[in-house]
Design a protein around this motif. Structure first.
Motif, PDB file in Angstrom:
ATOM      1  N   LEU A 172      -2.547 -27.027 -44.417  1.00 18.79           N
ATOM      2  CA  LEU A 172      -1.453 -26.106 -44.717  1.00 18.79           C
ATOM      3  C   LEU A 172      -1.463 -24.904 -43.779  1.00 18.79           C
ATOM      4  O   LEU A 172      -0.413 -24.371 -43.427  1.00 18.79           O
ATOM      5  N   ALA A 173      -2.664 -24.490 -43.362  1.00 19.40           N
ATOM      6  CA  ALA A 173      -2.781 -23.305 -42.506  1.00 19.40           C
ATOM      7  C   ALA A 173      -2.174 -23.514 -41.127  1.00 19.40           C
ATOM      8  O   ALA A 173      -1.962 -22.550 -40.387  1.00 19.40           O
ATOM      9  N   SER A 174      -1.856 -24.755 -40.759  1.00 19.50           N
ATOM     10  CA  SER A 174      -1.271 -25.009 -39.445  1.00 19.50           C
ATOM     11  C   SER A 174       0.233 -24.767 -39.421  1.00 19.50           C
ATOM     12  O   SER A 174       0.856 -24.850 -38.362  1.00 19.50           O
ATOM     13  N   TYR A 175       0.817 -24.463 -40.557  1.00 14.35           N
ATOM     14  CA  TYR A 175       2.259 -24.234 -40.641  1.00 14.35           C
ATOM     15  C   TYR A 175       2.571 -22.740 -40.736  1.00 14.35           C
ATOM     16  O   TYR A 175       1.743 -21.942 -41.185  1.00 14.35           O
ATOM     17  N   ASP A 176       3.780 -22.382 -40.323  1.00 15.66           N
ATOM     18  CA  ASP A 176       4.236 -20.995 -40.467  1.00 15.66           C
ATOM     19  C   ASP A 176       4.686 -20.702 -41.892  1.00 15.66           C
ATOM     20  O   ASP A 176       4.610 -19.566 -42.360  1.00 15.66           O
TER      21      ASP A 176
ATOM     22  N   MET B  59       1.837 -38.977 -54.179  1.00 12.90           N
ATOM     23  CA  MET B  59       2.377 -39.926 -55.160  1.00 12.90           C
ATOM     24  C   MET B  59       3.891 -39.794 -55.317  1.00 12.90           C
ATOM     25  O   MET B  59       4.550 -40.714 -55.786  1.00 12.90           O
ATOM     26  N   LEU B  60       4.450 -38.673 -54.908  1.00 13.48           N
ATOM     27  CA  LEU B  60       5.877 -38.435 -55.112  1.00 13.48           C
ATOM     28  C   LEU B  60       6.724 -39.563 -54.540  1.00 13.48           C
ATOM     29  O   LEU B  60       7.697 -40.007 -55.152  1.00 13.48           O
ATOM     30  N   PHE B  61       6.355 -40.052 -53.370  1.00 15.55           N
ATOM     31  CA  PHE B  61       7.197 -41.020 -52.688  1.00 15.55           C
ATOM     32  C   PHE B  61       6.810 -42.467 -52.995  1.00 15.55           C
ATOM     33  O   PHE B  61       7.203 -43.380 -52.277  1.00 15.55           O
ATOM     34  N   GLN B  62       6.064 -42.681 -54.085  1.00 15.16           N
ATOM     35  CA  GLN B  62       5.809 -44.019 -54.562  1.00 15.16           C
ATOM     36  C   GLN B  62       6.959 -44.528 -55.436  1.00 15.16           C
ATOM     37  O   GLN B  62       6.940 -45.656 -55.903  1.00 15.16           O
ATOM     38  N   ARG B  63       7.950 -43.690 -55.654  1.00 15.58           N
ATOM     39  CA  ARG B  63       9.150 -44.087 -56.380  1.00 15.58           C
ATOM     40  C   ARG B  63      10.341 -43.401 -55.722  1.00 15.58           C
ATOM     41  O   ARG B  63      10.173 -42.564 -54.841  1.00 15.58           O
ATOM     42  N   GLU B  64      11.535 -43.755 -56.141  1.00 20.07           N
ATOM     43  CA  GLU B  64      12.735 -43.203 -55.539  1.00 20.07           C
ATOM     44  C   GLU B  64      13.611 -42.597 -56.624  1.00 20.07           C
ATOM     45  O   GLU B  64      13.855 -43.204 -57.659  1.00 20.07           O
ATOM     46  N   GLY B  65      14.066 -41.384 -56.389  1.00 22.25           N
ATOM     47  CA  GLY B  65      14.911 -40.695 -57.351  1.00 22.25           C
ATOM     48  C   GLY B  65      15.546 -39.481 -56.708  1.00 22.25           C
ATOM     49  O   GLY B  65      15.450 -39.256 -55.493  1.00 22.25           O
ATOM     50  N   GLY B  66      16.162 -38.655 -57.547  1.00 25.41           N
ATOM     51  CA  GLY B  66      16.883 -37.502 -57.031  1.00 25.41           C
ATOM     52  C   GLY B  66      15.999 -36.521 -56.276  1.00 25.41           C
ATOM     53  O   GLY B  66      16.421 -35.948 -55.259  1.00 25.41           O
ATOM     54  N   LEU B  67      14.763 -36.310 -56.747  1.00 26.36           N
ATOM     55  CA  LEU B  67      13.888 -35.355 -56.080  1.00 26.36           C
ATOM     56  C   LEU B  67      13.489 -35.848 -54.690  1.00 26.36           C
ATOM     57  O   LEU B  67      13.483 -35.081 -53.720  1.00 26.36           O
TER      58      LEU B  67
ATOM     59  N   ILE C 133      -1.015 -26.594 -54.546  1.00 27.71           N
ATOM     60  CA  ILE C 133      -0.505 -26.469 -53.183  1.00 27.71           C
ATOM     61  C   ILE C 133      -0.138 -25.022 -52.902  1.00 27.71           C
ATOM     62  O   ILE C 133      -0.461 -24.472 -51.845  1.00 27.71           O
ATOM     63  N   VAL C 134       0.539 -24.395 -53.860  1.00 30.19           N
ATOM     64  CA  VAL C 134       0.937 -22.994 -53.687  1.00 30.19           C
ATOM     65  C   VAL C 134      -0.297 -22.107 -53.565  1.00 30.19           C
ATOM     66  O   VAL C 134      -0.363 -21.208 -52.720  1.00 30.19           O
ATOM     67  N   GLU C 135      -1.305 -22.366 -54.398  1.00 32.26           N
ATOM     68  CA  GLU C 135      -2.542 -21.587 -54.329  1.00 32.26           C
ATOM     69  C   GLU C 135      -3.228 -21.747 -52.981  1.00 32.26           C
ATOM     70  O   GLU C 135      -3.660 -20.763 -52.362  1.00 32.26           O
TER      71      GLU C 135
ATOM     72  N   VAL D 104      10.891 -28.969 -38.955  1.00 34.41           N
ATOM     73  CA  VAL D 104      10.571 -29.135 -40.371  1.00 34.41           C
ATOM     74  C   VAL D 104      10.079 -30.555 -40.594  1.00 34.41           C
ATOM     75  O   VAL D 104      10.698 -31.511 -40.133  1.00 34.41           O
ATOM     76  N   GLU D 105       8.962 -30.694 -41.283  1.00 32.38           N
ATOM     77  CA  GLU D 105       8.411 -32.018 -41.533  1.00 32.38           C
ATOM     78  C   GLU D 105       7.750 -32.066 -42.897  1.00 32.38           C
ATOM     79  O   GLU D 105       7.418 -31.031 -43.492  1.00 32.38           O
ATOM     80  N   LEU D 106       7.589 -33.286 -43.387  1.00 32.34           N
ATOM     81  CA  LEU D 106       6.885 -33.497 -44.648  1.00 32.34           C
ATOM     82  C   LEU D 106       5.387 -33.405 -44.388  1.00 32.34           C
ATOM     83  O   LEU D 106       4.859 -34.083 -43.496  1.00 32.34           O
ATOM     84  N   VAL D 107       4.710 -32.579 -45.136  1.00 33.12           N
ATOM     85  CA  VAL D 107       3.271 -32.404 -44.937  1.00 33.12           C
ATOM     86  C   VAL D 107       2.540 -33.696 -45.307  1.00 33.12           C
ATOM     87  O   VAL D 107       2.752 -34.266 -46.381  1.00 33.12           O
ATOM     88  N   ASP D 108       1.692 -34.143 -44.428  1.00 30.47           N
ATOM     89  CA  ASP D 108       0.800 -35.274 -44.701  1.00 30.47           C
ATOM     90  C   ASP D 108      -0.580 -34.695 -45.004  1.00 30.47           C
ATOM     91  O   ASP D 108      -1.296 -34.271 -44.100  1.00 30.47           O
ATOM     92  N   PRO D 109      -0.993 -34.656 -46.266  1.00 30.73           N
ATOM     93  CA  PRO D 109      -2.248 -33.992 -46.629  1.00 30.73           C
ATOM     94  C   PRO D 109      -3.482 -34.666 -46.051  1.00 30.73           C
ATOM     95  O   PRO D 109      -4.557 -34.073 -46.025  1.00 30.73           O
ATOM     96  N   ASN D 110      -3.333 -35.897 -45.580  1.00 34.61           N
ATOM     97  CA  ASN D 110      -4.477 -36.586 -44.976  1.00 34.61           C
ATOM     98  C   ASN D 110      -4.666 -36.222 -43.504  1.00 34.61           C
ATOM     99  O   ASN D 110      -5.732 -36.477 -42.938  1.00 34.61           O
TER     100      ASN D 110
END
Length: 348
Positions: free
Chosen positions: A43-47, A1-9, A61-63, A33-39
């Motif tokens: 996560l385990a495929s990344y270093d 949902m983060l990228f359904q809008r545009e802002g500083g983050l 996500i952190v958990e 480096v890439e943006l994770v696509d959860p679909n």
């Protein structure tokens, strides 16, 4: 949902990814480096996983990454208002909520603290945010690094001519860039500047819930709204360079890109004092005033308009915030973390 809008983050995430992929340093390994696509990705495929923002459920996500054995770097983006006393009150509220609901309800404070505890390295955007992480959430300072946001190069070379042709504005004006909302407090500053003879130019969009607030702004004499302008649009950089002062009188910021970009263009800034931004010796171009101190904001804006600082000196304040330098520092943090034994947090 983060990228359904545009802002500083959103801009920060995209710019960080792009800058990291451009890092060229013989002492650093090449990284992808890439943006994770959860679909599509696990996560385990990344270093390594870098999570931006510790709120809005990101602790999950952190958990998940931690359970998969993937080290996590966390940029929590926390308000500097998190003092030791505020943290104590939040922990008390969390315990009360747990007891009242048989521990079926967890506060956002507890979720943020969980993310901070599980992350193996935490990146703060400035000293005040580091202090908030340490004092408000009781996180060991040894695993905190202070690294600022980067600034895109084109802002350092911005010229105001394009914007002045586009807008028809020839004289001094105050610029505000960002989401239009009561939290950002554009209306408060516009009213504080009433009678000062300074047009106020707004760049940004308002969500549906804030359309009434936008209308109130447009009914305020001297206010002009230009809508949303893309971050990469040369017109935005030109607007920064053309403005006499950038104003950001919001109730709180971490390290706002709009302030850094304005300074990079040579334009002084009046902003909230609730921020992680620290620029030693920058008082000649950066005034930090209480968000609800309209009189103080007016004095600061008018002083900078009447005696503008030298633009080259303003740019020099943020010269070290260039993306190549910031990205290389982030990359070194990644390498440091990946070289540690599993389960060991970074230490100074």
């Amino acid at each position: 949902m983060l990228f359904q809008r545009e802002g500083g983050l959103q801009i920060q995430v995209r710019e960080t990814i792009g800058a990291l992929n451009r890092v060229r340093d013989d002492e650093l390994p090449r990284m992808e480096v890439e943006l994770v696509d959860p679909n599509r990705s696990r996560l385990a495929s990344y270093d390594l996983i870098h999570v931006f923002s510790a709120i809005n459920g990101n602790h999950r996500i952190v958990e998940s990454a931690s359970e998969a054995g993937v080290p996590v770097v966390l940029s929590p983006l926390l308000s500097p208002a998190w003092s030791r006393a505020a943290g104590w009150r939040a922990r008390l509220a969390d315990r009360l909520a747990g007891r009242l609901t048989d521990w079926n309800v967890q506060t956002s404070y507890a979720q943020t603290k969980r993310a901070l505890q599980l992350a193996r390295l935490v990146i703060a955007l400035g000293g005040p945010e580091r202090d908030a992480i340490r004092s408000g959430f009781l996180i060991d300072e040894a695993k905190i690094r202070v690294l600022p946001n980067g600034i895109s190069p084109h802002f350092f070379h911005a010229d105001g001519a394009l914007f002045r042709r586009h807008s028809g504005l020839d004289g001094p004006f105050v610029l505000m860039v960002g989401a239009i909302s009561p939290y950002k407090n554009q209306l408060g500053l516009a009213r504080a500047l009433a009678g000062a003879g300074l047009p106020v130019v707004l760049i940004g969009s308002a969500q549906r819930a804030d359309q009434g607030y936008l209308q109130s702004l447009l009914y305020t004499p001297g206010v002009r709204w230009l809508g949303q302008i893309g971050h990469d649009d040369p017109l935005l950089a030109s607007a920064y360079a053309a403005a006499s002062v950038l104003a950001l009188p919001s109730q709180g910021e971490v390290l706002p890109l709009t302030v850094l970009e304005a300074l990079a263009s040579g334009t002084p800034v009046v902003m909230t004092d609730q921020s992680a931004l620290e620029l030693p010796g920058g008082g000649f171009a950066l005034r930090q005033i209480g968000w609800n101190d309209g009189a103080g904001q007016r004095r600061a804006v008018c002083a900078l308009v009447d005696a503008p600082p030298e633009r080259a000196a303003v740019r020099a304040l943020v010269a070290e915030y260039s993306w190549p330098r910031v990205a290389a520092a982030i990359a070194r943090c990644y390498v440091e973390l990946l070289e540690l034994p599993e389960g060991v947090d970074c230490a100074v």
